[in-house]
Design a protein around this motif. Structure first.
Motif, PDB file in Angstrom:
ATOM      1  N   UNK A  50       0.938  -1.238   0.175  1.00  0.00           N
ATOM      2  CA  UNK A  50       0.070   0.122   0.012  1.00  0.00           C
ATOM      3  C   UNK A  50       0.966   1.530  -0.081  1.00  0.00           C
ATOM      4  N   UNK A  51       1.951   1.128   0.621  1.00  0.00           N
ATOM      5  CA  UNK A  51       3.038   2.398   0.760  1.00  0.00           C
ATOM      6  C   UNK A  51       3.980   2.494  -0.217  1.00  0.00           C
ATOM      7  N   UNK A  52       3.868   1.630  -1.193  1.00  0.00           N
ATOM      8  CA  UNK A  52       5.147   1.666  -2.299  1.00  0.00           C
ATOM      9  C   UNK A  52       5.232   2.886  -2.950  1.00  0.00           C
ATOM     10  N   UNK A  53       4.137   3.745  -3.326  1.00  0.00           N
ATOM     11  CA  UNK A  53       4.322   4.863  -4.013  1.00  0.00           C
ATOM     12  C   UNK A  53       3.963   5.852  -3.180  1.00  0.00           C
ATOM     13  N   UNK A  54       3.855   6.116  -1.985  1.00  0.00           N
ATOM     14  CA  UNK A  54       3.699   7.168  -1.011  1.00  0.00           C
ATOM     15  C   UNK A  54       5.149   7.524  -0.405  1.00  0.00           C
ATOM     16  N   UNK A  55       5.712   8.718  -0.710  1.00  0.00           N
ATOM     17  CA  UNK A  55       6.849   9.149  -0.460  1.00  0.00           C
ATOM     18  C   UNK A  55       6.779   9.813   0.800  1.00  0.00           C
ATOM     19  N   UNK A 208      -2.905   7.716  -4.564  1.00  0.00           N
ATOM     20  CA  UNK A 208      -2.417   7.077  -3.598  1.00  0.00           C
ATOM     21  C   UNK A 208      -2.615   7.708  -2.349  1.00  0.00           C
ATOM     22  N   UNK A 209      -1.872   8.991  -2.183  1.00  0.00           N
ATOM     23  CA  UNK A 209      -2.018   9.815  -1.196  1.00  0.00           C
ATOM     24  C   UNK A 209      -3.324  10.220  -0.655  1.00  0.00           C
TER      25      UNK A 209
END
Length: 374
Positions: A50-55, A208-209
């Motif tokens: 879930x957090x792969x693309x959350x910087x 996603x954010x």
């Protein structure tokens, strides 16, 4: 955070017990990364993906909002393991999303969760009506006609001088639940973003954010980039956010549709979609009954789906009008040898071959129905 001493019971425990510097060095290997991911508890794997693309950092409170009522113990085990393996790092002071909710000092009347849900449903239904039949829509969205055509391309078919009609995919789309419908539209929205000069990666990251924001909280529009501001207007048309103007600043408020963006929809099927549609649109007199959809109805739908799955459509070509019997038999023999002959009628000198097979003239495209035995 106090240091956690780990007694190695297996290989991954030994990896987790390494000093931080050595453990971080190990993550330079793709094999170690894959091995660590495989070793994680199921819930921990879900958090990682879930957090792969959350910087940006995600608050612990936000993560707890993802949980079911009885899921806290599994959540704690997963977070502890992720911290031990340094997959997650605990951040103090700055462990919040870059867009903070509206501060308490700002006095703006925000919609209730019930109002927000009603707004999201109204916006979504308005969009669907314009999507399927724009002439009956009470108001239009801000989507351009070209963007609407992108959404409609697999759902509607139109012949010259005829009104557009729903395709098979269009009927299936209407039977989906709201989350599945939304995901279809979002996929089309992302896939066509390059045509609008928007980088897909930036758009995916923003969506996603957005799914990690708090339902019903207001966030300042001035914190968004120009691309995000344009996207947020589109998302408001879909009912994912509600825009609200304050005295000095503007805000966007995520609805339940936005916070559900990251929900997995991979297990949906025709039977489930139809039953879900019936449950969502049940008459108030029936809504109090248990089950809402009678068992004989669900059984009939299940039998229909089972029978439907027995039929397989095979792309093929019908060949006829052979100039002679010899050419017909030679073509059939050749197709039979290479496994491309599906059907033949020697009296009418007609045959059906798999698509792109056969050598004769007089080809017509068709589909052969293959019925499996029960």
């Amino acid at each position: 955070m106090p240091e956690v001493r780990i007694v190695a019971k297996n290989f991954m425990d030994m990896v987790a017990a390494l000093p931080a510097m050595k453990l971080d060095k190990l993550y330079g290997s793709t094999f170690i990364c894959e091995a660590v991911l495989r070793s994680l508890p199921p819930l921990a794997k879900k958090y990682v993906l879930q957090m792969l693309f959350v910087d940006s950092p995600v608050t612990a409170k936000s993560m707890e909002e993802w949980l079911l009522a009885d899921g806290y113990s599994k959540h704690k085990v997963s977070i502890d393991r992720l911290l031990q393996l340094r997959v997650f790092l605990e951040v103090n002071d700055s462990g919040t999303l870059p867009r903070e909710p509206m501060p308490l000092s700002v006095t703006v009347r925000l919609p209730t969760l019930e109002d927000l849900e009603a707004y999201a449903l109204e916006q979504w239904e308005c969009f669907l009506l314009q999507l399927i039949n724009s002439s009956q829509a009470e108001r239009s969205t801000s989507f351009s006609s070209s963007m609407m055509r992108v959404f409609q391309r697999a759902l509607l078919s139109a012949r010259e001088n005829e009104a557009p009609k729903l395709t098979e995919n269009g009927f299936q789309f209407l039977l989906m639940d709201t989350n599945a419908q939304l995901w279809y539209i979002i996929r089309e929205y992302i896939s066509s973003s390059e045509d609008r000069g928007v980088d897909q990666t930036d758009l995916i990251c923003f969506l996603l954010e957005l799914s990690f924001h708090t339902l019903g909280e207001a966030y300042n529009l001035n914190t968004l980039t120009d691309v995000q501001k344009h996207a947020i207007k589109d998302l408001a048309d879909l009912g994912l956010v509600k825009l609200q103007q304050g005295r000095k600043e503007s805000w966007f408020i995520p609805t339940k549709l936005a916070t559900n963006l990251s929900v997995s929809l991979s297990d949906s099927s025709s039977r489930k979609e139809i039953i879900s549609f019936l449950q969502q649109n049940v008459h108030p007199r029936v809504a109090t009954k248990t089950p809402v959809v009678p068992e004989n109805v669900t059984d009939q739908i299940r039998l229909w789906e089972t029978d439907r799955n027995r039929v397989e459509m095979i792309p093929s070509h019908l060949y006829e009008d052979f100039p002679s019997k010899d050419i017909f038999e030679a073509a059939c023999d050749f197709a039979r040898e290479i496994g491309g002959l599906l059907w033949e009628d020697s009296k009418k000198m007609s045959a059906i071959y798999l698509q792109d097979e056969g050598t004769a003239t007089g080809r017509k495209e068709c589909s052969v129905v293959h019925l499996e035995k029960s």
